[in-house]
Design an enzyme around this catalytic site. Structure first.
Site, PDB file in Angstrom:
ATOM      1  CD1 TRP A 324      11.696  53.884  29.944  1.00  0.00           C
ATOM      2  CD2 TRP A 324      10.408  54.097  31.762  1.00  0.00           C
ATOM      3  NE1 TRP A 324      12.089  52.939  30.844  1.00  0.00           N
ATOM      4  CE2 TRP A 324      11.317  53.035  31.973  1.00  0.00           C
ATOM      5  CE3 TRP A 324       9.509  54.403  32.771  1.00  0.00           C
ATOM      6  CZ2 TRP A 324      11.351  52.298  33.140  1.00  0.00           C
ATOM      7  CZ3 TRP A 324       9.534  53.661  33.937  1.00  0.00           C
ATOM      8  CH2 TRP A 324      10.444  52.621  34.127  1.00  0.00           C
ATOM      9  CG  HIS A 325       5.967  55.759  33.308  1.00  0.00           C
ATOM     10  ND1 HIS A 325       6.915  56.748  33.321  1.00  0.00           N
ATOM     11  CD2 HIS A 325       5.965  55.225  34.543  1.00  0.00           C
ATOM     12  CE1 HIS A 325       7.459  56.801  34.525  1.00  0.00           C
ATOM     13  NE2 HIS A 325       6.901  55.895  35.289  1.00  0.00           N
ATOM     14  N   GLY A 326       4.664  54.042  29.121  1.00  0.00           N
ATOM     15  CA  GLY A 326       3.738  53.264  28.324  1.00  0.00           C
ATOM     16  C   GLY A 326       3.548  53.851  26.954  1.00  0.00           C
ATOM     17  CG  PHE A 484       5.387  50.748  33.457  1.00  0.00           C
ATOM     18  CD1 PHE A 484       4.360  51.016  32.573  1.00  0.00           C
ATOM     19  CD2 PHE A 484       5.244  51.124  34.770  1.00  0.00           C
ATOM     20  CE1 PHE A 484       3.211  51.663  32.985  1.00  0.00           C
ATOM     21  CE2 PHE A 484       4.110  51.781  35.195  1.00  0.00           C
ATOM     22  CZ  PHE A 484       3.085  52.047  34.302  1.00  0.00           C
TER      23      PHE A 484
END
Lengths: 484, 394
Positions: A324-326, A484
């Site tokens: 999700w963060h990257g 993000f």
């Protein structure tokens, strides 16, 4: 537009406040003001990609009603599945296409098949946040915890509300549904919001930005010049930068929320004082970790189906949290690294480590967190490994080319010291201690009031001016969570 | 004794006052656009792209300009805030970073540091990155081509390198900025060009000689003083005398030197602190009037990066010149122009990692000069060459 910019502080915010309080008597009108401001805010930063957000809003508004109605005749699983698939598809298209294609090409190239070519897909800012908002909205309806929002403008306002649009906190619909229709702002609440906003701005501009410069420059040093002290300085700076950057942004969002009558959840609770990785995740980005807990970990079975499945669920959650963060393997490794220690802490060895000596527990936690931040910050896996090698004492540099003196000056040293104090709850302890001591004395209440006034009327305005000075001079002003 | 009612009233009053202070702070900058209440501050910086006239047709264009930093650069009190920040950083915190535009050195000397995101003059000085053989070969080929192209037309070519202030006065740089290599990119390129037969004049030794007797560079500016420029002029003329021997006896040295206070050094102005860093201006006043005057020249482009200047003595016995220049030629022009029938000073954009500085052959062909001087300050001279463009796909 970031909160720490002149265009936001000196143009957008005063205009929106003026329009909002001019229309404050009329609930619908003030919501329209906030909605228009939020869409303008997003368009300012993302231009035509506002269409993606509008599409998401309209679709989720309809999905919400569809799922609610479906409940009258079925368990609505199909409808919910379609709605979730839509949201995930949106996220996959804009956030993960390039990552997926790059990895697929590695496989295709490896077996001698022709590779695929897609252009660089743009990542609209905040898409991870507003997609999670939408999923929480649908889940709350699906779980019958709230009825759907029948007003499209109100749904749009929930999803696009500018204080939390691009970097959270992730607000649950059920927590804010009532506030969309009924909220009041008195002068004390408004002032509280200002104070919180200035504290956040100060954290971001006066601390995060100052330590960001050495962090960025040190992470750009070629591997052959990296030394152990410089690598540690780099990761210490980055560790402080990411906390003050993100928690500062959350403070600003919460402060703005208060100014407009909304109450957002807290997102940070001094994570760097944690004595275990489990505790760290109870204190870091709380709105995200509780989102994963409530909407993923628990539906997966949580810890109800035995230890093996619990470990599987934990690893899955941390894998997804990293992703999700990257869209990069570094973020996945960062997530799995946390997942590994989170599982380890449930074994006897981990328990001994985290439940024994407090100093050792804290040192262990910080080392794990900082090593993990290397994966988070480095551009590539080889860079992360070289950086860790230097941190472990095997740096290849001589210290002649990139030495500590290039990154440290009195300002950086002062800010580093303030930052180390700021990551601990020393200030709230002192305030509480002072209030309790003074409360017992005859004139104590008056002194307390005087000190509160001093903070609100002198200290925080000074912090604001210092921030304005720093922003005016165009000093380093990155914002990590925008990507993000 | 504080009663709950008194406390409540006090808290409300504090909250009201805090809110008012905040609202004043956030509205003042925009109000200054109307009422012009901010005290004036001398801050040297690039202006943002101008805002188009507000009209329905121009709405999107105006939005784009606003969105790309116009408001962040033009709000009221900004220059005052910049000044305060620099006072805080330089005077109180003693914090100078070579990742900012200007650093404060020893004895109140100022140095240019981060000129743009791709050009850090301090890192150039420290020689943290050297040319690869491929980089060197590319630059050598570029200058050789220029010299050959001019030679084919009977035109002489002189490449002149004006040193960075850091090279001439390293003892005034903050101690942490150590040299990391005995040779830097200028050494590499000067040697390579000289070996390849390019007519290059490296002014670093001359400036080191000047500084033994006079101030070669301003303390608060990135440029040389007139002492430095004059020494550069003499070196150029001596080199040109190899080609045109009569230049040697005509080098002018009959000047009265005037030193006056009140120079606003560019680096001090970039900090909005020119009053805190006083500097004296060095002026060479010729004892006999100068002959060269600026004349109109419709044949050549009016400006590339900065306006083109044509200076003429009108003396047909003298040769003519085209000078591709940067800001360091500003102080050279009054001296040099005296030796040419006509000298055209063209100021192109400096080289970047993507685009090479323009060597405008059209100007040369239009002017048909006897001499072309390619003048660079060291930091533009030592840019890495742009990567060669791939041939168009067939």
């Amino acid at each position: 537009m970031v909160f720490s910019s002149a265009s936001f502080l000196f143009y957008f915010l005063p205009i929106v406040l003026a329009l909002y309080f001019a229309s404050v008597r009329w609930t619908h009108l003030r919501n329209w003001v906030l909605l228009a401001a939020s869409l303008f805010f997003y368009t300012w930063g993302e231009g035509e990609y506002v269409v993606v957000m509008l599409l998401s809003i309209v679709a989720n508004y309809l999905f919400g009603i569809w799922i609610y109605k479906a409940h009258e005749r079925s368990n609505a699983k199909v409808e919910m599945g379609v709605a979730i698939a839509f949201n995930l598809l949106l996220l996959i298209i804009f956030k993960y296409t390039n990552f997926l294609v790059a990895n697929m090409n590695l496989v295709l190239g490896g077996i001698g098949l022709p590779t695929m070519t897609v252009g660089q897909v743009h990542l609209p800012i905040g898409i991870s946040f507003f997609t999670f908002h939408c999923i929480s909205y649908l889940m709350d309806i699906y779980r019958r915890q709230t009825p759907p929002q029948m007003s499209l403008p109100c749904t749009a306002l929930y999803i696009s509300l500018f204080p939390q649009l691009v970097a959270g906190p992730i607000i649950r619909y059920k927590d804010i549904a009532a506030q969309l229709l009924h909220r009041t702002v008195g002068i004390e609440r408004f002032s509280k919001g200002i104070n919180r906003f200035i504290i956040g701005l100060g954290k971001k501009v006066l601390i995060a930005n100052v330590v960001a410069l050495p962090a960025d420059k040190i992470f750009a040093i070629p591997a052959e010049h990296l030394t152990t002290p410089v690598a540690w300085l780099g990761i210490v700076c980055y560790t402080l930068q990411i906390y003050f950057d993100f928690s500062g942004y959350s403070d600003m969002a919460i402060g703005l929320g208060h100014m407009f009558g909304f109450k957002f959840m807290e997102n940070f609770n001094y994570p760097y004082i944690s004595k275990s990785i489990q505790e760290f995740w109870r204190r870091w980005h709380i709105s995200l970790s509780t989102w994963f807990r409530d909407y993923l970990y628990i539906p997966l079975g949580g810890n109800r189906d035995g230890q093996a499945k619990m470990y599987r669920n934990l690893v899955a959650i941390f894998f997804l949290c990293g992703l999700w963060h990257g869209a990069s393997w570094n973020f996945v490794i960062w997530g799995l690294f946390h997942g590994f220690f989170s599982v380890l802490e449930r074994f006897p060895l981990g328990k001994r480590l985290t439940q024994g000596n407090a100093v050792i527990a804290h040192a262990y936690t910080m080392v794990v967190v900082m090593v993990a931040w290397v994966f988070f910050r480095a551009e590539t896996l080889p860079q992360a490994l070289t950086f860790l090698q230097a941190m472990a004492g095997f740096g290849q540099g001589s210290g002649v080319v990139w030495h500590m003196g290039l990154f440290l000056n009195p300002k950086v040293v002062i800010v580093l010291c303030l930052a180390v104090i700021g990551v601990t709850p020393i200030v709230p302890w002192v305030v509480r201690w002072r209030e309790e001591r003074l409360a017992a004395r005859p004139a104590g209440a008056a002194v307390n009031l005087g000190l509160e006034a001093l903070a609100s009327l002198i200290v925080l305005p000074t912090v604001f001016v210092l921030c304005a000075m720093s922003l005016a001079s165009g000093t380093h002003n990155p914002f990590i969570y925008f990507q993000f | 004794m504080t009663t709950p009612q008194t406390s409540s009233r006090w808290r409300k009053a504090t909250a009201t006052a805090a809110a008012l202070i905040f609202l004043v702070f956030i509205t003042l900058p925009a109000l200054d656009g109307v009422f012009h209440i901010a005290p004036p501050v001398d801050l040297m910086e690039n202006d943002p792209a101008p805002l188009p006239e507000i009209s329905f047709a121009q709405l999107f264009k105006a939005f784009n300009v606003l969105q790309r930093g116009f408001l962040d650069k033009t709000y009221g009190f900004r220059k005052n805030l910049v000044r305060l920040q620099n006072l805080l950083d330089l005077d109180i915190l003693q914090a100078s970073s070579h990742y900012h535009t200007v650093i404060r050195g020893k004895d109140n000397w100022l140095f240019l540091a981060q000129e743009n995101p791709e050009l850090n003059v301090v890192e150039d000085y420290r020689a943290t990155r050297l040319y690869s053989p491929g980089d060197l070969a590319r630059w050598v080929a570029v200058y050789r081509d220029r010299q050959d192209w001019l030679a084919a037309r009977g035109i002489h070519y002189l490449l002149v390198v004006a040193p960075n202030k850091h090279t001439v006065y390293p003892e005034h740089l903050p101690a942490q900025y150590n040299k990391t290599s005995p040779r830097d990119r200028t050494d590499q390129l000067v040697d390579a060009l000289a070996s390849a037969g390019v007519n290059i004049l490296d002014l670093r030794p001359a400036m080191r000689t000047v500084k033994e007797k006079a101030l070669a560079y301003y303390r608060t500016d990135t440029h040389w003083t007139t002492y430095g420029a004059f020494a550069g002029y003499i070196e150029i003329m001596l080199r040109l005398a190899r080609w045109r021997p009569e230049f040697a006896p005509t080098i002018r040295g009959d000047y009265d030197i005037s030193i006056t206070p009140g120079l606003t050094g560019g680096l001090a102005s970039m900090l909005a602190l020119s009053d805190r860093f006083p500097e004296e201006r060095v002026t060479f006043v010729p004892k006999t009037p100068r002959r060269a005057v600026e004349v109109p020249n419709p044949q050549i482009p009016k400006a590339l990066f900065q306006p083109t200047v044509t200076m003429s003595t009108g003396d047909p016995s003298l040769p003519s010149a085209v000078v591709f220049r940067d800001s360091f030629a500003h102080e050279l022009m009054p001296f040099l122009s005296e030796h040419f029938r006509q000298a055209v000073y063209v100021w192109p954009y400096p080289s970047t990692p993507r685009e090479m500085r323009v060597f405008d052959k059209a100007v040369v062909e239009a002017e048909k000069p006897d001499l072309v001087i390619d003048e660079f300050v060291e930091r533009y001279f030592t840019e890495f060459p742009p990567k060669p463009k791939l041939p168009p796909a067939e």
